[in-house]
Scaffold this active site. Structure first.
Site, PDB file in Angstrom:
ATOM      1  N   ARG A 114     -44.486 -54.355 -46.206  1.00  0.00           N
ATOM      2  CA  ARG A 114     -44.752 -55.782 -46.348  1.00  0.00           C
ATOM      3  C   ARG A 114     -43.517 -56.456 -46.944  1.00  0.00           C
ATOM      4  O   ARG A 114     -42.908 -55.937 -47.886  1.00  0.00           O
ATOM      5  CB  ARG A 114     -45.965 -56.048 -47.254  1.00  0.00           C
ATOM      6  CG  ARG A 114     -47.315 -55.689 -46.642  1.00  0.00           C
ATOM      7  CD  ARG A 114     -47.664 -56.644 -45.510  1.00  0.00           C
ATOM      8  NE  ARG A 114     -49.010 -56.443 -45.005  1.00  0.00           N
ATOM      9  CZ  ARG A 114     -49.344 -55.657 -44.003  1.00  0.00           C
ATOM     10  NH1 ARG A 114     -48.394 -54.951 -43.385  1.00  0.00           N
ATOM     11  NH2 ARG A 114     -50.592 -55.546 -43.596  1.00  0.00           N
ATOM     12  N   GLU A 157     -43.303 -65.095 -42.535  1.00  0.00           N
ATOM     13  CA  GLU A 157     -43.338 -64.744 -41.114  1.00  0.00           C
ATOM     14  C   GLU A 157     -44.176 -65.761 -40.345  1.00  0.00           C
ATOM     15  O   GLU A 157     -45.334 -65.996 -40.717  1.00  0.00           O
ATOM     16  CB  GLU A 157     -43.921 -63.340 -40.934  1.00  0.00           C
ATOM     17  CG  GLU A 157     -43.073 -62.253 -41.574  1.00  0.00           C
ATOM     18  CD  GLU A 157     -43.708 -60.875 -41.451  1.00  0.00           C
ATOM     19  OE1 GLU A 157     -44.835 -60.756 -40.929  1.00  0.00           O
ATOM     20  OE2 GLU A 157     -43.082 -59.903 -41.897  1.00  0.00           O
ATOM     21  N   HIS A 189     -41.905 -57.720 -37.089  1.00  0.00           N
ATOM     22  CA  HIS A 189     -43.157 -57.099 -37.552  1.00  0.00           C
ATOM     23  C   HIS A 189     -43.891 -56.452 -36.373  1.00  0.00           C
ATOM     24  O   HIS A 189     -45.087 -56.667 -36.163  1.00  0.00           O
ATOM     25  CB  HIS A 189     -44.061 -58.123 -38.246  1.00  0.00           C
ATOM     26  CG  HIS A 189     -45.016 -57.499 -39.225  1.00  0.00           C
ATOM     27  ND1 HIS A 189     -45.442 -58.146 -40.355  1.00  0.00           N
ATOM     28  CD2 HIS A 189     -45.629 -56.280 -39.237  1.00  0.00           C
ATOM     29  CE1 HIS A 189     -46.280 -57.373 -41.028  1.00  0.00           C
ATOM     30  NE2 HIS A 189     -46.410 -56.224 -40.364  1.00  0.00           N
TER      31      HIS A 189
END
Length: 323
Positions: A238, A267, A286
């Protein structure tokens, strides 16, 4: 009365035909509607239409959970991380919360290994150079053989990464204070008792820790100051566990050599985020957990757990207990 399930995903981008078939067989109503990340109003609006939520990035906090209390009966996270869900607030609202641990471990571990290999050999720079007509694109990089890789966290993903690195001549250090009755010899790694040893001794530090109040921004300038100037940081867990400004300064100053990041604090990131343009940083969007295989495994677990819950039982994946 039909059970209504809301999935916060765009089915034009993610193949959910397996869930379509499973839910149709059971007679569930399946709502597939993505909403903007962090949008509390849309979270409440969609939550009020659902008995069960398959959660991605929508914010389940005290406000949103209380707003749907009595309507939403079960939230299951499409993934392992639960940092977008306030578990104590969900318990207070009477909503059990589950996840799908392990389903995407191999996919994320592969992404970590891809970043580890790329950060040393600069494959991304070379392929981009070829597209621009630069031939030969000569880049002197580092081999993985002979290096020390430090893993911060040794859950399913960390164990998968160790398995994948077996073919390399690497020394693996592991720090995980939550390990119980686990032998380093079993996995061919060295467990260390001090987190700082990971940063001092490793040529590559790979992060595999959850995002919690304790870990938030815990990878900061103090940790970077311990690292070798030739060392790299890899983050596929993360973005919020890293103090991003401290990382930028460490990269700019040469305190560490480079970074491979599949996750960022924000993000999608702002276009002016320096990490997107720095020569010694490689960012992916991601994508770690996303593979056809991990998607299928996740959907099987989700459908099985929803069937269990709809049948009046508590699924094995529930993380909180409702009185």
């Amino acid at each position: 009365m039909s059970t209504t399930i809301w999935l916060n995903l765009d089915d034009q981008k993610v193949d959910v035909t397996y869930l379509d078939a499973r839910f149709a067989q059971k007679g569930y109503t399946f709502l597939k509607k993505p909403i903007p990340s962090g949008d509390e109003e849309m979270t409440i609006e969609m939550g009020k239409q659902a008995d069960i939520v398959i959660s991605t990035w929508e914010p389940w906090n005290e406000r949103t959970l209380q707003a749907v209390s009595g309507k939403v009966k079960y939230i299951v996270r499409y993934g392992a991380g639960l940092d977008n869900i306030d578990i104590p607030a969900a318990t207070k609202a009477g909503i059990p919360v589950g996840n799908v641990p392990g389903a995407n471990s191999a996919a994320v571990a592969e992404t970590a290994l891809l970043h580890i290999l790329n950060i040393g050999r600069r494959f991304a720079h070379c392929t981009e150079g070829c597209r621009k007509g630069i031939w030969p694109s000569t880049i002197t990089g580092n081999e993985l053989d002979g290096k020390t890789v430090g893993l911060l966290g040794f859950g399913n993903i960390g164990k998968q990464l160790v398995r994948m690195m077996k073919g390399f001549d690497v020394k693996v250090l592991v720090y995980d204070p939550y390990l119980v009755n686990v032998s380093g010899e079993e996995y061919g790694v060295e467990f260390v008792d001090d987190m700082d040893d990971i940063f001092r001794r490793s040529d590559i530090v790979s992060l595999h820790i959850p995002f919690t109040k304790e870990t938030e921004r815990s990878i900061n300038k103090e940790k970077f100051a311990l690292m070798k100037k030739s060392a790299y940081l890899i983050n596929t867990c993360r973005g919020g566990v890293v103090n991003e400004q401290d990382l930028i300064e460490a990269l700019r100053s040469g305190q560490i050599r480079g970074a491979g990041l599949d996750v960022l604090c924000q993000e999608p990131p702002e276009k002016d985020n320096p990490l997107l343009t720095m020569e010694n940083v490689f960012v992916t969007s991601h994508m770690g957990a996303a593979s056809l295989e991990s998607e299928h495994r996740s959907q099987v677990i989700i459908a099985d757990c929803i069937d269990t819950f709809a049948g009046g039982e508590i699924p094995y994946n529930v993380k909180n207990h409702i009185n």
